[in-house]
Design an enzyme around this catalytic site. Structure first.
Site, PDB file in Angstrom:
ATOM      1  N   ASN A  39       0.522  -1.496   0.297  1.00  0.00           N
ATOM      2  CA  ASN A  39       0.064  -0.045  -0.135  1.00  0.00           C
ATOM      3  C   ASN A  39       1.112   1.339  -0.127  1.00  0.00           C
ATOM      4  O   ASN A  39       2.474   1.066   0.411  1.00  0.00           O
ATOM      5  CB  ASN A  39      -1.439  -0.119   1.287  1.00  0.00           C
ATOM      6  N   GLU A  41       0.318   5.055   0.500  1.00  0.00           N
ATOM      7  CA  GLU A  41      -0.681   6.217   0.753  1.00  0.00           C
ATOM      8  C   GLU A  41      -0.429   7.504   0.292  1.00  0.00           C
ATOM      9  O   GLU A  41       0.869   7.486  -0.326  1.00  0.00           O
ATOM     10  CB  GLU A  41      -0.810   6.600   2.449  1.00  0.00           C
ATOM     11  N   CYS A  50      -3.858   0.278  -2.858  1.00  0.00           N
ATOM     12  CA  CYS A  50      -3.204  -0.987  -2.179  1.00  0.00           C
ATOM     13  C   CYS A  50      -2.763  -1.748  -3.044  1.00  0.00           C
ATOM     14  O   CYS A  50      -2.269  -1.488  -4.252  1.00  0.00           O
ATOM     15  CB  CYS A  50      -5.144  -0.994  -1.975  1.00  0.00           C
ATOM     16  N   GLU A  52      -2.699  -5.181  -3.263  1.00  0.00           N
ATOM     17  CA  GLU A  52      -3.581  -5.827  -4.056  1.00  0.00           C
ATOM     18  C   GLU A  52      -3.749  -5.178  -5.243  1.00  0.00           C
ATOM     19  O   GLU A  52      -2.863  -5.365  -6.725  1.00  0.00           O
ATOM     20  CB  GLU A  52      -4.632  -6.327  -3.827  1.00  0.00           C
ATOM     21  N   CYS A  83     -10.276  -4.527  -0.457  1.00  0.00           N
ATOM     22  CA  CYS A  83     -11.861  -3.802  -0.029  1.00  0.00           C
ATOM     23  C   CYS A  83     -12.061  -4.195  -1.306  1.00  0.00           C
ATOM     24  O   CYS A  83     -11.761  -5.131  -1.843  1.00  0.00           O
ATOM     25  CB  CYS A  83     -10.688  -2.353  -0.182  1.00  0.00           C
ATOM     26  N   CYS A  86     -10.536  -3.588  -4.593  1.00  0.00           N
ATOM     27  CA  CYS A  86      -9.559  -5.129  -5.346  1.00  0.00           C
ATOM     28  C   CYS A  86      -9.624  -5.999  -5.383  1.00  0.00           C
ATOM     29  O   CYS A  86      -9.819  -7.048  -5.995  1.00  0.00           O
ATOM     30  CB  CYS A  86      -8.575  -5.298  -3.755  1.00  0.00           C
TER      31      CYS A  86
END
Length: 130
Positions: A39, A41, A50, A52, A83, A86
């Site tokens: 991930n 940010e 993310c 994934e 999520c 993803c």
């Protein structure tokens, strides 16, 4: 090394200065090659990426296009699921029976499949016109 070990190792490279919630993902393509993601940010919080999605991007950039297996790991009390976005991204490149291992840094795991994570997934066949 297992796919969870690969995800655990790459997780350390995550860029999570705001949440301090690092996630690592490893995807084994049907070619056998493992692709990694973390991930990332951003101060404009919803603009992050993310783990994934990062692993999928690495897979596509390397010339692979089909997922054989997935592992996701985070420092959480229970294994963390991808999520919704993803889940849809994973379904784009993997069949429903693709094994997904969700793991915690302290060793808890949960085995599932893409179909269990995203029942009734929207796919290209729903766009076919008779």
């Amino acid at each position: 090394m297992s796919l969870v070990d690969d995800a655990r190792a790459v997780r350390e490279n995550a860029y999570a200065p705001y949440s301090n919630f690092k996630v690592g993902a490893a995807i084994r393509a049907t070619s056998g090659t493992v692709h990694l993601g973390v991930n990332v940010e951003n101060v404009a919080y919803p603009e992050g990426t993310c783990a994934e999605a990062g692993a999928i991007a690495a897979m596509i950039a390397a010339g692979d296009a089909e997922i054989a297996e997935v592992a996701v790991i985070a420092d959480s009390p229970v294994p963390v699921s991808p999520c919704g976005g993803c889940r849809q991204k994973l379904a784009e490149f993997g069949k429903g029976d693709v094994r997904v291992t969700l793991a915690t840094t302290d060793g808890k795991t949960r085995q599932t499949t893409l179909a269990e994570l995203l029942p009734g997934a929207f796919d290209r066949h729903q766009m076919d016109r008779a």
